[in-house]
Write an enzyme that holds these catalytic residues in place. Structure first.
Site, PDB file in Angstrom:
ATOM      1  N   CYS A 146       0.817  -1.219   0.000  1.00 36.10           N
ATOM      2  CA  CYS A 146       0.000   0.000   0.000  1.00 36.10           C
ATOM      3  C   CYS A 146       0.849   1.266   0.000  1.00 36.10           C
ATOM      4  O   CYS A 146       0.372   2.333  -0.359  1.00 36.10           O
ATOM      5  CB  CYS A 146      -0.912   0.012   1.208  1.00 36.10           C
ATOM      6  SG  CYS A 146      -0.007  -0.089   2.750  1.00 36.10           S
ATOM      7  N   GLU A 204      -4.118   2.855  -8.441  1.00 31.84           N
ATOM      8  CA  GLU A 204      -3.126   2.060  -7.709  1.00 31.84           C
ATOM      9  C   GLU A 204      -2.723   0.863  -8.580  1.00 31.84           C
ATOM     10  O   GLU A 204      -3.511  -0.017  -8.851  1.00 31.84           O
ATOM     11  CB  GLU A 204      -3.741   1.587  -6.398  1.00 31.84           C
ATOM     12  CG  GLU A 204      -2.774   0.953  -5.443  1.00 31.84           C
ATOM     13  CD  GLU A 204      -3.437   0.599  -4.126  1.00 31.84           C
ATOM     14  OE1 GLU A 204      -4.622   0.263  -4.112  1.00 31.84           O
ATOM     15  OE2 GLU A 204      -2.759   0.673  -3.092  1.00 31.84           O
TER      16      GLU A 204
HETATM   17  N1  LIG Z   1      -3.384   1.155   4.255  1.00 29.52           N
HETATM   18  C1  LIG Z   1      -2.868  -0.001   4.582  1.00 29.52           C
HETATM   19  O1  LIG Z   1      -2.298  -0.199   5.668  1.00 29.52           O
HETATM   20  C2  LIG Z   1      -2.991  -1.153   3.620  1.00 29.52           C
HETATM   21  C3  LIG Z   1      -2.262  -2.310   3.889  1.00 29.52           C
HETATM   22  C4  LIG Z   1      -2.366  -3.382   3.003  1.00 29.52           C
HETATM   23  C5  LIG Z   1      -3.181  -3.302   1.884  1.00 29.52           C
HETATM   24  N2  LIG Z   1      -3.884  -2.147   1.665  1.00 29.52           N
HETATM   25  C6  LIG Z   1      -4.727  -2.032   0.483  1.00 29.52           C
HETATM   26  O2  LIG Z   1      -5.467  -3.234   0.293  1.00 29.52           O
HETATM   27  C7  LIG Z   1      -5.647  -3.478  -1.102  1.00 29.52           C
HETATM   28  C8  LIG Z   1      -5.122  -4.852  -1.464  1.00 29.52           C
HETATM   29  O3  LIG Z   1      -5.649  -5.795  -0.566  1.00 29.52           O
HETATM   30  P1  LIG Z   1      -6.906  -6.686  -0.974  1.00 29.52           P
HETATM   31  O4  LIG Z   1      -6.905  -6.970  -2.435  1.00 29.52           O
HETATM   32  O5  LIG Z   1      -6.970  -7.811  -0.001  1.00 29.52           O
HETATM   33  O6  LIG Z   1      -8.114  -5.664  -0.667  1.00 29.52           O
HETATM   34  P2  LIG Z   1      -9.671  -5.992  -0.646  1.00 29.52           P
HETATM   35  O7  LIG Z   1     -10.324  -4.754  -0.197  1.00 29.52           O
HETATM   36  O8  LIG Z   1     -10.109  -6.645  -1.909  1.00 29.52           O
HETATM   37  O9  LIG Z   1      -9.835  -7.122   0.499  1.00 29.52           O
HETATM   38  C9  LIG Z   1      -9.428  -6.841   1.820  1.00 29.52           C
HETATM   39  C10 LIG Z   1     -10.202  -7.761   2.770  1.00 29.52           C
HETATM   40  O10 LIG Z   1     -11.587  -7.461   2.638  1.00 29.52           O
HETATM   41  C11 LIG Z   1     -12.316  -8.627   2.285  1.00 29.52           C
HETATM   42  N3  LIG Z   1     -13.410  -8.200   1.426  1.00 29.52           N
HETATM   43  C12 LIG Z   1     -13.413  -8.053   0.091  1.00 29.52           C
HETATM   44  N4  LIG Z   1     -14.620  -7.608  -0.333  1.00 29.52           N
HETATM   45  C13 LIG Z   1     -15.394  -7.480   0.779  1.00 29.52           C
HETATM   46  C14 LIG Z   1     -16.738  -7.073   1.029  1.00 29.52           C
HETATM   47  N5  LIG Z   1     -17.538  -6.705   0.038  1.00 29.52           N
HETATM   48  N6  LIG Z   1     -17.192  -7.051   2.306  1.00 29.52           N
HETATM   49  C15 LIG Z   1     -16.387  -7.434   3.307  1.00 29.52           C
HETATM   50  N7  LIG Z   1     -15.105  -7.828   3.164  1.00 29.52           N
HETATM   51  C16 LIG Z   1     -14.626  -7.857   1.900  1.00 29.52           C
HETATM   52  C17 LIG Z   1     -11.297  -9.506   1.601  1.00 29.52           C
HETATM   53  O11 LIG Z   1     -11.688 -10.867   1.665  1.00 29.52           O
HETATM   54  C18 LIG Z   1     -10.051  -9.240   2.433  1.00 29.52           C
HETATM   55  O12 LIG Z   1     -10.097 -10.008   3.618  1.00 29.52           O
HETATM   56  C19 LIG Z   1      -4.869  -2.393  -1.810  1.00 29.52           C
HETATM   57  O13 LIG Z   1      -5.730  -1.338  -2.175  1.00 29.52           O
HETATM   58  C20 LIG Z   1      -3.892  -1.914  -0.747  1.00 29.52           C
HETATM   59  O14 LIG Z   1      -3.455  -0.589  -0.952  1.00 29.52           O
HETATM   60  C21 LIG Z   1      -3.801  -1.070   2.502  1.00 29.52           C
HETATM   61  O1  LIG Z   2       0.767  -2.902   2.381  1.00 33.81           O
HETATM   62  C1  LIG Z   2       0.646  -2.281   3.386  1.00 33.81           C
HETATM   63  C2  LIG Z   2       1.526  -2.402   4.579  1.00 33.81           C
HETATM   64  O2  LIG Z   2       0.940  -1.654   5.621  1.00 33.81           O
HETATM   65  C3  LIG Z   2       2.886  -1.939   4.229  1.00 33.81           C
HETATM   66  S1  LIG Z   2       4.004  -1.892   5.556  1.00 33.81           S
HETATM   67  O3  LIG Z   2       4.605  -3.231   5.658  1.00 33.81           O
HETATM   68  O4  LIG Z   2       3.275  -1.546   6.791  1.00 33.81           O
HETATM   69  O5  LIG Z   2       4.999  -0.873   5.193  1.00 33.81           O
END
Ligand SMILES: NC(=O)c1ccc[n+]([C@@H]2O[C@H](COP(=O)([O-])OP(=O)(O)OC[C@H]3O[C@@H](n4cnc5c(N)ncnc54)[C@H](O)[C@@H]3O)[C@@H](O)[C@H]2O)c1
Ligand SMILES: O=C[C@H](O)CS(=O)(=O)O
Length: 469
Positions: free
Chosen positions: A278, A373
């Site tokens: 992220c 993204e």
């Molecule tokens: N800000 C942060 O700390 C951070 C950290 C890691 C990832 N991310 C973000 O997460 C995204 C990638 O992760 P991802 O593909 O798992 O994201 P995602 O939003 O698709 O899924 C995240 C979680 O939500 C669940 N989910 C999906 N759809 C849902 C719904 N309709 N209702 C309830 N739960 C649901 C998924 O099963 C998973 O457990 C990227 O946008 C990344 O930037 C942010």
């Molecule tokens: O992808 C999101 C994570 O929060 C990144 S980090 O490992 O915390 O830098």
């Protein structure tokens, strides 16, 4: 592998979901497809455990977190291997993530003992005013696939430290690491029902938790799109909410920057976890006068990265998580090329879910990679004439998670850092994340913070007590 409710493995007899190794396509395990009933079972277990867990002294909870920390250390390699097999990241990054994830448990084992209250001078002599902090209660955590351990402990560690109990729905693609962490928590003496992990139908499970008034906090890490849905659902029962959402990090390399360091830090940020992070650099803005030197040095560094199965010790970049991820990166490359960008290196799809790390130059703001993204190994370079232009373009996004600025001038670094509309600013540093600092986003990158003393506040309620004497 079953899921983990009330200290016991359960879910046998349910339909199952395959867990697949993205490097090989092999099914490495299955987990139950839990749904509403299992979500409710988990909430009941967490609610039942709440009084006894929150009733322990903070020091007692701290001791149990320390034992969990030690057990994770003892099982460090097995956890890392599991993570690489289910998520794909290189084994050395997986090892690093287990260490990073465990650092939150270590940090909050201590921080939980420092949740102080306050007294307030009353307006009349016959009163004494107190402020105390108490655990919010049952916490629902929904986490992403890209950091299968750290995104869980960054929530669960502070929650447990202050006396909350937790119900967790890990990403469908990467449930195994979460389940192993939960298993170790019981071996550490953390009572049954304090940590519960349910795998399965995301929307049905989260719907059950959103409607459940016993659940007082929803903490979500994932895409901005899903975060908005959950924010809306949580409002029905006015749950406390933390959202760690999408990012689109700019890197701004000023004319006076240490270019070698800027290249090293940009590569580290951009290609960590194959760009599936992220806080990854998503856009690289370089002062016009240094574009050629920066681009040539970036090209050289990127071409040294090895793509392969994450279990191979010399792999730097593993596979993307799935076909959709591959398609998105390729679409961003093709879109940039169609609008005149030049492929400096890479640009090709390899076999399976593997992608060649790619650098494109001559990028303009209309291109998809500058607005969406990418979440993959694509580094777009765009040049700027003035610092004002660079900061304006860097801020011109709905996101506000991480940003990076490279300059040798400390005063300029501080002045421009203050202008960047982001929750995190790395100054000459492409890797700012650490357990003791607040991690979180501005704008549509989220609400709340994880890490540091800010991260513990997310799991506390404030109580004002007025005593008439
Ligand atoms: N800000 C942060 O700390 C951070 C950290 C890691 C990832 N991310 C973000 O997460 C995204 C990638 O992760 P991802 O593909 O798992 O994201 P995602 O939003 O698709 O899924 C995240 C979680 O939500 C669940 N989910 C999906 N759809 C849902 C719904 N309709 N209702 C309830 N739960 C649901 C998924 O099963 C998973 O457990 C990227 O946008 C990344 O930037 C942010
Ligand atoms: O992808 C999101 C994570 O929060 C990144 S980090 O490992 O915390 O830098």
């Amino acid at each position: 592998m079953n899921f983990f409710i009330n200290g016991k493995w359960s879910g046998s007899g349910l339909e199952t979901i395959d867990v697949t190794n993205p490097a090989t396509g092999d099914v490495i395990d299955t987990v139950p497809r839990g749904s509403t009933n299992e979500a409710n079972e988990a909430a009941t277990a967490a609610h039942k455990a709440l009084q006894s867990w929150s009733g322990l002294a903070a020091a007692e909870r701290s001791n149990k977190l320390e034992k969990w920390f030690n057990l994770i250390n003892e099982n460090h390699e097995e956890l890392a291997q599991t993570m690489t097999k289910e998520q794909g990241k290189s084994i050395h990054e997986a090892r690093g993530e287990i260490t990073y994830a465990n650092s939150f448990i270590k940090w909050y084992a201590e921080e939980g003992k420092r949740v102080y209250g306050e007294t307030i001078p009353a307006s009349t002599p016959d009163k004494r005013l107190f402020v105390t902090k108490q655990p919010v209660g049952v916490v629902a955590a929904i986490t992403p696939w890209n950091f299968p351990a750290a995104m869980i402990t960054r929530k669960v560690a502070p929650a447990l430290a202050v006396g909350c109990t937790t119900i967790i729905k890990p990403a469908t693609q990467t449930p195994l690491t979460a389940l192993k962490l939960a298993e170790l928590s019981v071996k550490a003496g953390i009572p049954e029902g304090v940590i519960n992990v349910v795998t399965g139908a995301s929307s049905e499970i989260s719907q059950a938790w959103q409607e459940d008034t016993r659940v007082r906090k929803l903490t979500f890490t994932g895409s901005t799109e899903v975060g908005k849905t959950l924010m809306s659902g949580a409002s029905e029962t006015v749950k406390k909410i933390s959202l760690e959402l999408g990012g689109h990090a700019p890197v701004v390399v000023l004319e006076d920057a240490d270019i070698d360091n800027a290249v090293q830090q940009a590569v580290g940020s951009k290609f960590r976890n194959g760009g599936q992070t992220c806080v990854c650099a998503n856009r690289i803005y370089v002062a016009e006068s240094i574009e050629e030197e920066f681009t040539n040095k970036l090209k050289k560094a990127v071409e040294e990265l090895k793509v392969g199965n994450g279990l191979d010790e010399d792999t730097d970049i593993g596979p993307m998580i799935d076909e959709d991820a591959v398609d998105k990166v390729i679409s961003h490359i093709e879109d940039a090329k169609s609008q005149g960008a030049k492929v400096v290196t890479g640009g090709a799809k390899k076999d399976g879910l593997f992608l060649t790390p790619t650098v494109v130059s001559g990028v303009t703001e209309d291109m998809a990679c500058m607005n969406e993204e990418t979440f993959g190994p694509l580094a777009p370079i765009s040049t700027f004439k003035t610092e004002e232009e660079a900061i304006h373009r860097a801020n011109n996004t709905i996101y506000g998670l991480a940003s990076y600025l490279f300059t040798r001038d400390v005063s300029k670094a501080i002045r421009l850092a203050e202008k960047l509309e982001y929750g995190i600013v790395g100054l000459n540093d492409g890797g700012p994340s650490t357990a003791q600092a607040p991690f979180g986003g501005w704008k549509q990158s989220g609400i709340g913070r994880e890490g540091g003393h800010h991260g513990i506040d997310e799991f506390l309620e404030t109580k004002y007590i007025s005593l008439k004497i």
